[in-house]
Design a protein around this motif. Structure first.
Motif, PDB file in Angstrom:
ATOM      1  N   ALA A  75       0.960  -1.452   0.143  1.00  9.67           N
ATOM      2  CA  ALA A  75       0.115   0.027   0.208  1.00  9.67           C
ATOM      3  C   ALA A  75       1.030   1.213   0.145  1.00  9.67           C
ATOM      4  O   ALA A  75       0.659   2.208  -0.594  1.00  9.67           O
ATOM      5  CB  ALA A  75      -0.865  -0.087   1.162  1.00  9.67           C
ATOM      6  N   PHE A  76       1.819   1.274   0.907  1.00  8.89           N
ATOM      7  CA  PHE A  76       2.923   2.316   0.670  1.00  8.89           C
ATOM      8  C   PHE A  76       3.450   2.541  -0.512  1.00  8.89           C
ATOM      9  O   PHE A  76       3.686   3.547  -1.199  1.00  8.89           O
ATOM     10  CB  PHE A  76       4.154   1.957   1.779  1.00  8.89           C
ATOM     11  N   ARG A  77       3.852   1.540  -1.365  1.00  8.97           N
ATOM     12  CA  ARG A  77       4.236   1.562  -2.787  1.00  8.97           C
ATOM     13  C   ARG A  77       3.373   2.216  -3.602  1.00  8.97           C
ATOM     14  O   ARG A  77       3.769   3.089  -4.421  1.00  8.97           O
ATOM     15  CB  ARG A  77       4.838   0.238  -3.336  1.00  8.97           C
ATOM     16  N   ALA A  78       2.233   1.746  -3.455  1.00 12.48           N
ATOM     17  CA  ALA A  78       1.196   2.264  -4.410  1.00 12.48           C
ATOM     18  C   ALA A  78       0.767   3.571  -4.112  1.00 12.48           C
ATOM     19  O   ALA A  78       0.528   4.475  -5.303  1.00 12.48           O
ATOM     20  CB  ALA A  78      -0.308   1.386  -4.389  1.00 12.48           C
ATOM     21  N   GLY A  79       0.857   4.058  -2.914  1.00 13.72           N
ATOM     22  CA  GLY A  79       0.338   5.492  -2.668  1.00 13.72           C
ATOM     23  C   GLY A  79       1.346   6.525  -2.878  1.00 13.72           C
ATOM     24  O   GLY A  79       1.335   7.660  -3.060  1.00 13.72           O
ATOM     25  N   PHE A  80       3.027   5.817  -2.845  1.00 17.01           N
ATOM     26  CA  PHE A  80       3.996   7.014  -2.795  1.00 17.01           C
ATOM     27  C   PHE A  80       4.658   6.571  -3.964  1.00 17.01           C
ATOM     28  O   PHE A  80       6.030   6.645  -4.366  1.00 17.01           O
ATOM     29  CB  PHE A  80       4.907   6.791  -1.655  1.00 17.01           C
ATOM     30  N   ALA A  81       4.004   6.504  -5.430  1.00 15.13           N
ATOM     31  CA  ALA A  81       4.770   6.220  -6.522  1.00 15.13           C
ATOM     32  C   ALA A  81       5.743   5.442  -6.547  1.00 15.13           C
ATOM     33  O   ALA A  81       6.767   5.594  -7.285  1.00 15.13           O
ATOM     34  CB  ALA A  81       5.217   7.808  -7.187  1.00 15.13           C
ATOM     35  N   HIS A  82       5.743   4.162  -5.954  1.00 13.41           N
ATOM     36  CA  HIS A  82       6.757   3.164  -5.614  1.00 13.41           C
ATOM     37  C   HIS A  82       8.225   3.883  -5.314  1.00 13.41           C
ATOM     38  O   HIS A  82       9.150   3.315  -5.729  1.00 13.41           O
ATOM     39  CB  HIS A  82       6.760   2.353  -6.888  1.00 13.41           C
ATOM     40  N   PHE A  83       8.005   4.824  -4.595  1.00 16.97           N
ATOM     41  CA  PHE A  83       9.299   5.562  -3.995  1.00 16.97           C
ATOM     42  C   PHE A  83      10.204   5.967  -5.217  1.00 16.97           C
ATOM     43  O   PHE A  83      11.331   5.776  -4.850  1.00 16.97           O
ATOM     44  CB  PHE A  83       9.856   4.626  -2.857  1.00 16.97           C
ATOM     45  N   GLU A  84       9.763   6.368  -6.280  1.00 18.49           N
ATOM     46  CA  GLU A  84      10.349   7.014  -7.407  1.00 18.49           C
ATOM     47  C   GLU A  84      10.390   8.431  -6.821  1.00 18.49           C
ATOM     48  O   GLU A  84       9.537   9.185  -6.907  1.00 18.49           O
ATOM     49  CB  GLU A  84       9.720   6.805  -8.719  1.00 18.49           C
ATOM     50  N   ALA A  85      11.882   8.954  -6.605  1.00 17.38           N
ATOM     51  CA  ALA A  85      12.034  10.300  -6.063  1.00 17.38           C
ATOM     52  C   ALA A  85      11.642  11.367  -6.992  1.00 17.38           C
ATOM     53  O   ALA A  85      10.895  12.418  -6.581  1.00 17.38           O
ATOM     54  CB  ALA A  85      13.639  10.255  -5.756  1.00 17.38           C
ATOM     55  N   GLU A  86      11.879  11.383  -8.330  1.00 16.72           N
ATOM     56  CA  GLU A  86      11.491  12.323  -9.126  1.00 16.72           C
ATOM     57  C   GLU A  86       9.907  12.643  -9.135  1.00 16.72           C
ATOM     58  O   GLU A  86       9.357  13.501  -8.745  1.00 16.72           O
ATOM     59  CB  GLU A  86      11.986  11.929 -10.528  1.00 16.72           C
ATOM     60  N   GLU A  87       8.955  11.563  -9.352  1.00 16.82           N
ATOM     61  CA  GLU A  87       7.750  11.657  -9.185  1.00 16.82           C
ATOM     62  C   GLU A  87       7.214  12.156  -7.826  1.00 16.82           C
ATOM     63  O   GLU A  87       6.416  13.026  -7.754  1.00 16.82           O
ATOM     64  CB  GLU A  87       7.010  10.376  -9.793  1.00 16.82           C
ATOM     65  N   LEU A  88       7.745  11.401  -6.746  1.00 16.43           N
ATOM     66  CA  LEU A  88       7.426  11.563  -5.370  1.00 16.43           C
ATOM     67  C   LEU A  88       7.620  13.141  -4.982  1.00 16.43           C
ATOM     68  O   LEU A  88       6.929  13.883  -4.279  1.00 16.43           O
ATOM     69  CB  LEU A  88       7.920  11.062  -4.510  1.00 16.43           C
ATOM     70  N   SER A  89       8.719  13.766  -5.653  1.00 17.17           N
ATOM     71  CA  SER A  89       9.159  15.041  -5.161  1.00 17.17           C
ATOM     72  C   SER A  89       8.214  16.246  -5.598  1.00 17.17           C
ATOM     73  O   SER A  89       8.199  17.393  -5.276  1.00 17.17           O
ATOM     74  CB  SER A  89      10.437  15.342  -5.847  1.00 17.17           C
ATOM     75  N   ARG A  90       7.113  15.704  -6.669  1.00 19.75           N
ATOM     76  CA  ARG A  90       6.264  16.501  -7.297  1.00 19.75           C
ATOM     77  C   ARG A  90       4.829  16.569  -6.430  1.00 19.75           C
ATOM     78  O   ARG A  90       4.086  17.210  -6.979  1.00 19.75           O
ATOM     79  CB  ARG A  90       6.041  16.359  -8.601  1.00 19.75           C
ATOM     80  N   PHE A  91       4.737  15.613  -5.498  1.00 16.56           N
ATOM     81  CA  PHE A  91       3.733  15.500  -4.820  1.00 16.56           C
ATOM     82  C   PHE A  91       3.152  17.069  -4.226  1.00 16.56           C
ATOM     83  O   PHE A  91       4.112  17.754  -3.568  1.00 16.56           O
ATOM     84  CB  PHE A  91       3.592  14.544  -3.581  1.00 16.56           C
ATOM     85  N   GLY A  92       1.880  17.217  -4.259  1.00 13.63           N
ATOM     86  CA  GLY A  92       1.380  18.468  -3.714  1.00 13.63           C
ATOM     87  C   GLY A  92       0.173  18.142  -2.545  1.00 13.63           C
ATOM     88  O   GLY A  92       0.046  17.090  -2.159  1.00 13.63           O
ATOM     89  N   GLU A  93      -0.707  19.254  -2.102  1.00 16.44           N
ATOM     90  CA  GLU A  93      -1.606  19.256  -0.939  1.00 16.44           C
ATOM     91  C   GLU A  93      -2.532  18.000  -1.491  1.00 16.44           C
ATOM     92  O   GLU A  93      -3.093  17.280  -0.748  1.00 16.44           O
ATOM     93  CB  GLU A  93      -2.290  20.371  -1.102  1.00 16.44           C
ATOM     94  N   LYS A  94      -3.017  18.002  -2.764  1.00 13.71           N
ATOM     95  CA  LYS A  94      -3.936  16.790  -3.108  1.00 13.71           C
ATOM     96  C   LYS A  94      -3.448  15.696  -2.963  1.00 13.71           C
ATOM     97  O   LYS A  94      -4.308  14.735  -2.363  1.00 13.71           O
ATOM     98  CB  LYS A  94      -4.340  17.084  -4.704  1.00 13.71           C
ATOM     99  N   ASP A  95      -2.036  15.292  -3.200  1.00 15.83           N
ATOM    100  CA  ASP A  95      -1.731  13.869  -2.754  1.00 15.83           C
ATOM    101  C   ASP A  95      -1.605  13.806  -1.269  1.00 15.83           C
ATOM    102  O   ASP A  95      -1.736  12.676  -0.667  1.00 15.83           O
ATOM    103  CB  ASP A  95      -0.174  14.097  -3.436  1.00 15.83           C
ATOM    104  N   ILE A  96      -1.373  14.706  -0.719  1.00  9.95           N
ATOM    105  CA  ILE A  96      -1.190  14.735   0.893  1.00  9.95           C
ATOM    106  C   ILE A  96      -2.687  14.336   1.453  1.00  9.95           C
ATOM    107  O   ILE A  96      -2.683  13.330   2.449  1.00  9.95           O
ATOM    108  CB  ILE A  96      -0.658  15.952   1.586  1.00  9.95           C
ATOM    109  N   ALA A  97      -3.590  14.966   1.138  1.00  9.83           N
ATOM    110  CA  ALA A  97      -4.950  14.639   1.520  1.00  9.83           C
ATOM    111  C   ALA A  97      -5.345  13.348   1.011  1.00  9.83           C
ATOM    112  O   ALA A  97      -5.914  12.279   1.789  1.00  9.83           O
ATOM    113  CB  ALA A  97      -6.060  15.653   0.469  1.00  9.83           C
TER     114      ALA A  97
END
Length: 221
Positions: A75-97
């Motif tokens: 579930a962590f992998r699915a929620g956090f873009a499989h921990f690909e740092a480039e994609e994850l670094s672009r997460f914003g407030e909608k992703d946090i919610a």
């Protein structure tokens, strides 16, 4: 002369299951835990995504049991873009919610925000050192440093942080990382093979040692 019988007394800190293989005490709870112990914990890693995942999940584990995190890893992998740092670094407030509403993970705002922040910091480390792996492996303890010569159950239980994990923690914090305290960083070092903390007598200890001997440490640029 009568044949001398071998002692059948159990070794402290080890358990033996139906397979007859002695393992470290902490992985007895489930087959998933045993598989993690046998095939991941203590084995050297240099893959960028796997390293960052281990760093993040150790941060999420703070205050919880590791089996809780392991059971939620997919579930962590699915929620956090499989921990690909480039994609994850672009997460914003909608992703946090979205993540705060995801019952499959640990819904802790501070840890979620920390993971996104740390993804940005990974990209900075890559620019400076060439890779996260090259940076992290620069903190591998030298032979005998911070380590007892024989890792017994008592010795393993006594180690929660070392000079190396403190140095790694201090430098990461200076670089803007969060949830990277010395104890968390020591758990990370154990998980990704920077140290081999399989207890003496565990059947996996030698396999992890052999894997380290074959492992090529990534070099800093």
């Amino acid at each position: 002369m009568a044949e001398k019988k071998q002692s059948s007394e159990p070794v402290a800190g080890l358990f033996t299951d139906d397979s007859g293989h002695p393992r470290c005490f902490w992985c007895e709870a489930s087959p998933l835990y045993k598989h993690y112990h046998d095939h991941e914990w203590g084995f050297p890693v240099d893959d960028e995504r796997r390293l960052f995942e281990k760093l993040c999940l150790e941060g999420f584990q703070a205050g919880l049991s590791w089996i809780t995190i392991l059971n939620k890893r997919e579930a962590f992998r699915a929620g956090f873009a499989h921990f690909e740092a480039e994609e994850l670094s672009r997460f914003g407030e909608k992703d946090i919610a979205r993540l705060l509403a995801d019952a499959g993970i640990v819904r802790h705002r501070g840890k979620i925000e920390s993971t996104i922040n740390n993804a940005k910091r990974v990209l900075e480390l890559r620019r400076e050192f060439g890779s996260l792996g090259a940076y992290v492996w620069g903190y591998e303890p030298h032979a005998g440093q911070d380590r007892p010569k024989k890792l017994t159950y008592e010795a393993a239980r006594a180690i929660t942080a070392t000079a190396a994990s403190q140095a790694l923690s201090k430098d990461l914090k200076k670089r803007g990382w969060s949830f990277v305290g010395p104890t968390t960083m020591y758990a990370f070092m154990q998980a990704m093979g920077l140290v081999n903390d399989h207890i003496e007598g565990c059947h996996v200890r030698q396999a992890a040692t052999d894997a380290r001997s074959r492992f090529k440490v990534p070099q800093r640029s």
